[in-house]
Design a protein around this motif. Sequence first.
Motif, PDB file in Angstrom:
ATOM      1  N   VAL A 267      -3.654   1.197 -13.069  1.00  0.00           N
ATOM      2  CA  VAL A 267      -2.277   0.610 -12.522  1.00  0.00           C
ATOM      3  C   VAL A 267      -1.908  -0.219 -13.918  1.00  0.00           C
ATOM      4  O   VAL A 267      -0.822  -0.242 -14.283  1.00  0.00           O
ATOM      5  N   ALA A 268      -2.777  -1.039 -14.475  1.00  0.00           N
ATOM      6  CA  ALA A 268      -2.269  -1.911 -15.776  1.00  0.00           C
ATOM      7  C   ALA A 268      -1.960  -0.828 -17.022  1.00  0.00           C
ATOM      8  O   ALA A 268      -1.048  -1.156 -17.794  1.00  0.00           O
ATOM      9  N   SER A 269      -2.554   0.280 -16.889  1.00  0.00           N
ATOM     10  CA  SER A 269      -2.405   1.413 -17.981  1.00  0.00           C
ATOM     11  C   SER A 269      -1.031   2.297 -17.877  1.00  0.00           C
ATOM     12  O   SER A 269      -0.805   3.101 -18.647  1.00  0.00           O
ATOM     13  N   GLY A 270      -0.525   2.114 -16.640  1.00  0.00           N
ATOM     14  CA  GLY A 270       0.750   2.763 -16.211  1.00  0.00           C
ATOM     15  C   GLY A 270       0.718   3.726 -15.719  1.00  0.00           C
ATOM     16  O   GLY A 270       1.677   4.473 -15.743  1.00  0.00           O
ATOM     17  N   ALA A 271      -0.406   4.228 -14.792  1.00  0.00           N
ATOM     18  CA  ALA A 271      -0.475   5.192 -13.957  1.00  0.00           C
ATOM     19  C   ALA A 271       0.689   5.331 -13.104  1.00  0.00           C
ATOM     20  O   ALA A 271       0.930   4.419 -12.609  1.00  0.00           O
ATOM     21  N   ASP A 272       1.131   6.605 -12.840  1.00  0.00           N
ATOM     22  CA  ASP A 272       2.190   6.829 -11.734  1.00  0.00           C
ATOM     23  C   ASP A 272       1.486   6.737 -10.333  1.00  0.00           C
ATOM     24  O   ASP A 272       2.134   6.590  -9.260  1.00  0.00           O
ATOM     25  N   GLY A 273       0.201   7.193 -10.261  1.00  0.00           N
ATOM     26  CA  GLY A 273      -0.460   7.314  -8.967  1.00  0.00           C
ATOM     27  C   GLY A 273      -2.006   7.002  -9.276  1.00  0.00           C
ATOM     28  O   GLY A 273      -2.265   7.193 -10.218  1.00  0.00           O
ATOM     29  N   VAL A 274      -2.661   6.406  -8.250  1.00  0.00           N
ATOM     30  CA  VAL A 274      -3.953   6.318  -8.203  1.00  0.00           C
ATOM     31  C   VAL A 274      -4.708   6.896  -7.005  1.00  0.00           C
ATOM     32  O   VAL A 274      -4.194   6.605  -6.068  1.00  0.00           O
ATOM     33  N   LEU A 275      -5.449   8.028  -7.420  1.00  0.00           N
ATOM     34  CA  LEU A 275      -6.235   8.523  -6.047  1.00  0.00           C
ATOM     35  C   LEU A 275      -7.716   7.542  -6.143  1.00  0.00           C
ATOM     36  O   LEU A 275      -8.394   7.619  -7.065  1.00  0.00           O
TER      37      LEU A 275
ATOM     38  N   GLY B 189       7.431  -2.096 -14.301  1.00  0.00           N
ATOM     39  CA  GLY B 189       7.858  -2.569 -12.987  1.00  0.00           C
ATOM     40  C   GLY B 189       7.988  -1.428 -12.216  1.00  0.00           C
ATOM     41  O   GLY B 189       8.533  -1.734 -10.852  1.00  0.00           O
ATOM     42  N   SER B 190       7.511  -0.258 -12.612  1.00  0.00           N
ATOM     43  CA  SER B 190       7.581   0.841 -11.640  1.00  0.00           C
ATOM     44  C   SER B 190       6.639   0.779 -10.539  1.00  0.00           C
ATOM     45  O   SER B 190       5.620   0.291 -10.723  1.00  0.00           O
ATOM     46  N   PRO B 191       6.596   1.436  -9.271  1.00  0.00           N
ATOM     47  CA  PRO B 191       5.732   1.380  -8.031  1.00  0.00           C
ATOM     48  C   PRO B 191       4.741   2.317  -8.483  1.00  0.00           C
ATOM     49  O   PRO B 191       4.757   3.252  -9.199  1.00  0.00           O
ATOM     50  N   VAL B 192       3.744   2.291  -8.065  1.00  0.00           N
ATOM     51  CA  VAL B 192       2.563   3.190  -8.217  1.00  0.00           C
ATOM     52  C   VAL B 192       2.362   3.773  -6.638  1.00  0.00           C
ATOM     53  O   VAL B 192       2.079   2.974  -5.577  1.00  0.00           O
ATOM     54  N   VAL B 193       2.094   5.178  -6.573  1.00  0.00           N
ATOM     55  CA  VAL B 193       1.588   5.815  -5.367  1.00  0.00           C
ATOM     56  C   VAL B 193       0.298   5.870  -5.370  1.00  0.00           C
ATOM     57  O   VAL B 193      -0.665   6.123  -6.339  1.00  0.00           O
ATOM     58  N   LEU B 194      -0.441   5.339  -4.132  1.00  0.00           N
ATOM     59  CA  LEU B 194      -1.842   4.986  -3.818  1.00  0.00           C
ATOM     60  C   LEU B 194      -2.027   6.044  -2.940  1.00  0.00           C
ATOM     61  O   LEU B 194      -1.425   6.234  -1.576  1.00  0.00           O
ATOM     62  N   GLU B 195      -3.252   6.965  -3.268  1.00  0.00           N
ATOM     63  CA  GLU B 195      -3.535   7.786  -2.572  1.00  0.00           C
ATOM     64  C   GLU B 195      -4.992   7.941  -1.891  1.00  0.00           C
ATOM     65  O   GLU B 195      -5.965   7.572  -3.044  1.00  0.00           O
ATOM     66  N   ALA B 196      -5.500   8.093  -0.809  1.00  0.00           N
ATOM     67  CA  ALA B 196      -6.866   8.164  -0.225  1.00  0.00           C
ATOM     68  C   ALA B 196      -7.322   9.576  -0.424  1.00  0.00           C
ATOM     69  O   ALA B 196      -6.672  10.479   0.106  1.00  0.00           O
ATOM     70  N   SER B 197      -8.752   9.991  -0.722  1.00  0.00           N
ATOM     71  CA  SER B 197      -9.008  11.193  -0.677  1.00  0.00           C
ATOM     72  C   SER B 197     -10.536  11.058  -0.311  1.00  0.00           C
ATOM     73  O   SER B 197     -10.977   9.967  -0.672  1.00  0.00           O
ATOM     74  N   GLY B 198     -11.231  12.355  -0.388  1.00  0.00           N
ATOM     75  CA  GLY B 198     -12.571  12.195   0.157  1.00  0.00           C
ATOM     76  C   GLY B 198     -12.746  11.703   1.235  1.00  0.00           C
ATOM     77  O   GLY B 198     -13.997  10.748   1.411  1.00  0.00           O
ATOM     78  N   ILE B 199     -12.085  11.857   2.300  1.00  0.00           N
ATOM     79  CA  ILE B 199     -12.168  11.334   3.626  1.00  0.00           C
ATOM     80  C   ILE B 199     -12.751  12.047   4.565  1.00  0.00           C
ATOM     81  O   ILE B 199     -12.714  13.513   4.384  1.00  0.00           O
ATOM     82  N   GLN B 200     -13.062  11.617   6.027  1.00  0.00           N
ATOM     83  CA  GLN B 200     -13.298  12.583   7.002  1.00  0.00           C
ATOM     84  C   GLN B 200     -12.272  12.654   7.871  1.00  0.00           C
ATOM     85  O   GLN B 200     -11.833  11.667   8.132  1.00  0.00           O
ATOM     86  N   PRO B 201     -11.714  13.721   8.263  1.00  0.00           N
ATOM     87  CA  PRO B 201     -10.499  13.514   9.103  1.00  0.00           C
ATOM     88  C   PRO B 201     -10.728  12.876  10.405  1.00  0.00           C
ATOM     89  O   PRO B 201      -9.662  12.399  10.755  1.00  0.00           O
ATOM     90  N   ALA B 202     -11.850  12.739  10.708  1.00  0.00           N
ATOM     91  CA  ALA B 202     -11.839  11.665  12.161  1.00  0.00           C
ATOM     92  C   ALA B 202     -11.514  10.001  11.715  1.00  0.00           C
ATOM     93  O   ALA B 202     -11.205   9.402  12.547  1.00  0.00           O
TER      94      ALA B 202
END
Length: 296
Positions: free
Chosen positions: A213-221, A247-260
């Motif tokens: 986030v601090a380095s300007g990533a558009d998204g963090v997985l 000031g741009s927003p960041v998209v936060l994504e979760a991965s490596g999860i169990q569907p349940a």
Amino acid sequence: MAPSTLAITPGLRRKLGEWLQEDLGRGDLSAPALRGQAGVAHWLAKANGVFCGGVLLKPLLSELVGPAGHQVELQLLVCDGAPIAAGDRLLELSGPAEMLVAMERTALNLAMRLSGIATETAALVMELEGSGVLLADTRKTTPGLRELEKYAVRCGGGVNHRMGLDDAAMLKENHLAWAGGVSAAIKAVRAEAPWPSRVIVEAETAEEARAAVASGADGVLLDEFTPAELIGLVPQLRSEAKARLSGSPVVLEASGIQPADLRAYAATGIDLISTSAPMTRSSWLDLSMRFTPVGR
């Protein structure tokens, strides 16, 4: 849900022709028993699910018979993306029996695979209903079928992540290690990528996520974080994204999860969940083709 669309590109037509040829080989040895006969066929659902693959019938027939494709008439009774129940008629075909049999296996195999993916996607999307969190696919697709499998995800109500490595830069563990850290990796990519390109960082720790986030990533997985970990981390990342210079927003994504655990992850405030489950855990949806000879 509005039906998804699939562009029938020259490249896709070429693949369809190759897949038909794979089955036909030097020619259908059973064809003489059908020559000169006409028939009517319909597709029948043998299980509940979400249909996908009807859009491929016309281009498949075109690749099979070329300019003479008008000899086979097609009527789609169900749109791609529509829920179906066992016993439903999905489409009807009429024309030379030799042609109907020649395209049967290739068409059904594709539709059963894609309908299975759409069905699995729809079940996962249902778990997220009302949360505002999107379900995205991954690049874990069958080589040669990525375009179609990702179309099936859309038909099931999901969204597509990267189609390929040229869609966005995703910096993973190896990138970060070789580049010398999050900031250095992002800086290297930004220096050469076209300005509209997005940069996503796969973070395995809270420290990596904050650095992204601090380095300007558009998204963090956020990979393999638990819901309990994300409940505290997500608000912090949002706050830090607002404070950064762009000031741009960041998209936060979760991965490596169990569907349940989908509901638990949806409650953490993330934007989307990416999973390979529709591709890797789905079963083919059982469909069949039934024939009626004309005049009998």
